[in-house]
Design a protein around this motif. Structure first.
Motif, short mmCIF file in Angstrom:
data_model
loop_
_atom_site.label_atom_id
_atom_site.label_comp_id
_atom_site.label_asym_id
_atom_site.label_seq_id
_atom_site.Cartn_x
_atom_site.Cartn_y
_atom_site.Cartn_z
N GLU A 77 -11.82 41.73 54.00
CA GLU A 77 -10.51 41.46 53.40
C GLU A 77 -10.67 40.97 51.96
OE1 GLU A 77 -8.86 38.62 56.11
OE2 GLU A 77 -8.17 40.16 57.50
N PHE A 78 -11.62 40.05 51.74
CA PHE A 78 -11.90 39.57 50.37
C PHE A 78 -12.22 40.74 49.46
CE2 PHE A 78 -13.52 35.02 51.41
CZ PHE A 78 -12.29 34.48 51.10
N GLU A 79 -13.12 41.60 49.91
CA GLU A 79 -13.53 42.74 49.09
C GLU A 79 -12.34 43.63 48.73
OE1 GLU A 79 -16.81 46.35 49.17
OE2 GLU A 79 -16.36 45.29 51.02
N ALA A 80 -11.53 43.98 49.70
CA ALA A 80 -10.37 44.84 49.45
C ALA A 80 -9.38 44.17 48.50
CB ALA A 80 -9.68 45.19 50.77
N ASN A 81 -9.14 42.88 48.70
CA ASN A 81 -8.19 42.17 47.85
C ASN A 81 -8.74 41.96 46.43
OD1 ASN A 81 -6.20 42.01 49.83
ND2 ASN A 81 -7.06 40.14 50.67
N MET A 82 -10.04 41.73 46.30
CA MET A 82 -10.62 41.60 44.96
C MET A 82 -10.51 42.92 44.19
SD MET A 82 -13.92 39.10 45.23
CE MET A 82 -14.55 39.51 46.82
N ILE A 83 -10.78 44.03 44.87
CA ILE A 83 -10.67 45.34 44.22
C ILE A 83 -9.23 45.58 43.77
CG2 ILE A 83 -10.77 47.83 44.64
CD1 ILE A 83 -13.29 47.20 46.41
N ALA A 84 -8.26 45.30 44.64
CA ALA A 84 -6.85 45.49 44.29
C ALA A 84 -6.45 44.59 43.12
CB ALA A 84 -5.96 45.20 45.51
N THR A 85 -6.91 43.36 43.11
CA THR A 85 -6.59 42.44 42.02
C THR A 85 -7.18 42.92 40.71
OG1 THR A 85 -6.45 40.56 43.53
CG2 THR A 85 -6.83 40.05 41.20
N ILE A 86 -8.45 43.33 40.73
CA ILE A 86 -9.11 43.81 39.52
C ILE A 86 -8.42 45.07 39.00
CG2 ILE A 86 -11.26 44.82 38.66
CD1 ILE A 86 -12.70 42.72 40.46
N GLU A 87 -8.06 45.98 39.90
CA GLU A 87 -7.36 47.19 39.47
C GLU A 87 -6.01 46.85 38.83
OE1 GLU A 87 -7.30 49.58 43.03
OE2 GLU A 87 -9.34 50.31 42.69
N GLY A 88 -5.31 45.86 39.40
CA GLY A 88 -4.04 45.43 38.82
C GLY A 88 -4.22 44.81 37.44
N ILE A 89 -5.23 43.97 37.29
CA ILE A 89 -5.51 43.36 35.98
C ILE A 89 -5.87 44.44 34.97
CG2 ILE A 89 -7.11 41.87 34.71
CD1 ILE A 89 -7.20 40.11 37.27
N LYS A 90 -6.70 45.40 35.38
CA LYS A 90 -7.09 46.50 34.49
C LYS A 90 -5.86 47.27 34.03
CE LYS A 90 -10.23 50.52 34.40
NZ LYS A 90 -9.39 51.54 33.85
N LYS A 91 -4.98 47.59 34.95
CA LYS A 91 -3.76 48.33 34.62
C LYS A 91 -2.92 47.55 33.61
CE LYS A 91 0.22 50.38 36.98
NZ LYS A 91 0.86 50.58 38.29
N LEU A 92 -2.75 46.26 33.84
CA LEU A 92 -1.97 45.44 32.91
C LEU A 92 -2.66 45.30 31.56
CD1 LEU A 92 -0.79 42.66 35.35
CD2 LEU A 92 0.63 44.43 34.30
N ALA A 93 -3.98 45.10 31.58
CA ALA A 93 -4.72 44.92 30.33
C ALA A 93 -4.70 46.18 29.49
CB ALA A 93 -6.17 44.52 30.63
N GLU A 94 -4.67 47.34 30.13
CA GLU A 94 -4.64 48.61 29.42
C GLU A 94 -3.23 49.04 29.05
OE1 GLU A 94 -6.86 51.17 32.02
OE2 GLU A 94 -8.79 50.43 31.24
N GLY A 95 -2.25 48.22 29.42
CA GLY A 95 -0.88 48.51 29.03
C GLY A 95 -0.21 49.59 29.84
N ALA A 96 -0.73 49.88 31.04
CA ALA A 96 -0.14 50.93 31.87
C ALA A 96 1.12 50.48 32.57
CB ALA A 96 -1.17 51.43 32.90
N GLY A 97 1.30 49.18 32.70
CA GLY A 97 2.49 48.67 33.39
C GLY A 97 3.65 48.49 32.42
N ALA A 98 4.85 48.54 32.93
CA ALA A 98 6.03 48.33 32.10
C ALA A 98 6.12 46.85 31.76
CB ALA A 98 7.27 48.77 32.87
N PRO A 99 6.77 46.50 30.63
CA PRO A 99 6.94 45.07 30.28
C PRO A 99 7.60 44.32 31.42
CG PRO A 99 7.64 46.50 28.47
CD PRO A 99 7.36 47.39 29.66
N GLY A 100 7.08 43.15 31.70
CA GLY A 100 7.62 42.32 32.77
C GLY A 100 7.20 42.76 34.17
N GLU A 101 6.24 43.68 34.27
CA GLU A 101 5.83 44.23 35.56
C GLU A 101 4.67 43.47 36.17
OE1 GLU A 101 3.83 48.33 36.84
OE2 GLU A 101 5.77 48.61 35.88
N ALA A 102 4.19 42.43 35.54
CA ALA A 102 3.01 41.70 36.03
C ALA A 102 3.33 41.00 37.34
CB ALA A 102 2.55 40.70 34.99
#
Length: 85
Positions: free
Chosen positions: A58-83
């Protein structure tokens, strides 16, 4: 409510520029307070190995999902206010 001075876990993330990109580091420490994992093992000590194995997956799956979400936000793929991590 969890006591901020005695957490069940601490998670840290750091971002730093590296080679034209960004290096993301994630760090986690369990404790010092007892977590749900500790209580599950107390109730079923004969299943400790399985309980820990499942929790680590569970830790592994959740860490991967969190990192992918941070990457998406850091690269500007998300809409403003989507964090919503």
């Amino acid at each position: 409510m969890e006591d901020p001075l005695n957490p069940t876990a601490i998670w840290r993330f750091s971002l730093e520029p590296q080679d034209g990109g960004t290096l993301l580091r994630e760090w986690m420490r369990m404790g010092p307070a007892r977590s749900g994992l500790s209580f599950a093992i107390d109730r079923m000590p004969e299943k400790e190995q399985k309980i820990v194995f499942v929790r680590m997956r569970e830790f592994e799956a959740n860490m991967i999902a969190t990192i992918e979400g941070i990457k998406k936000l850091a690269e500007g793929a998300g809409a403003p206010g989507e964090a919503t991590l």
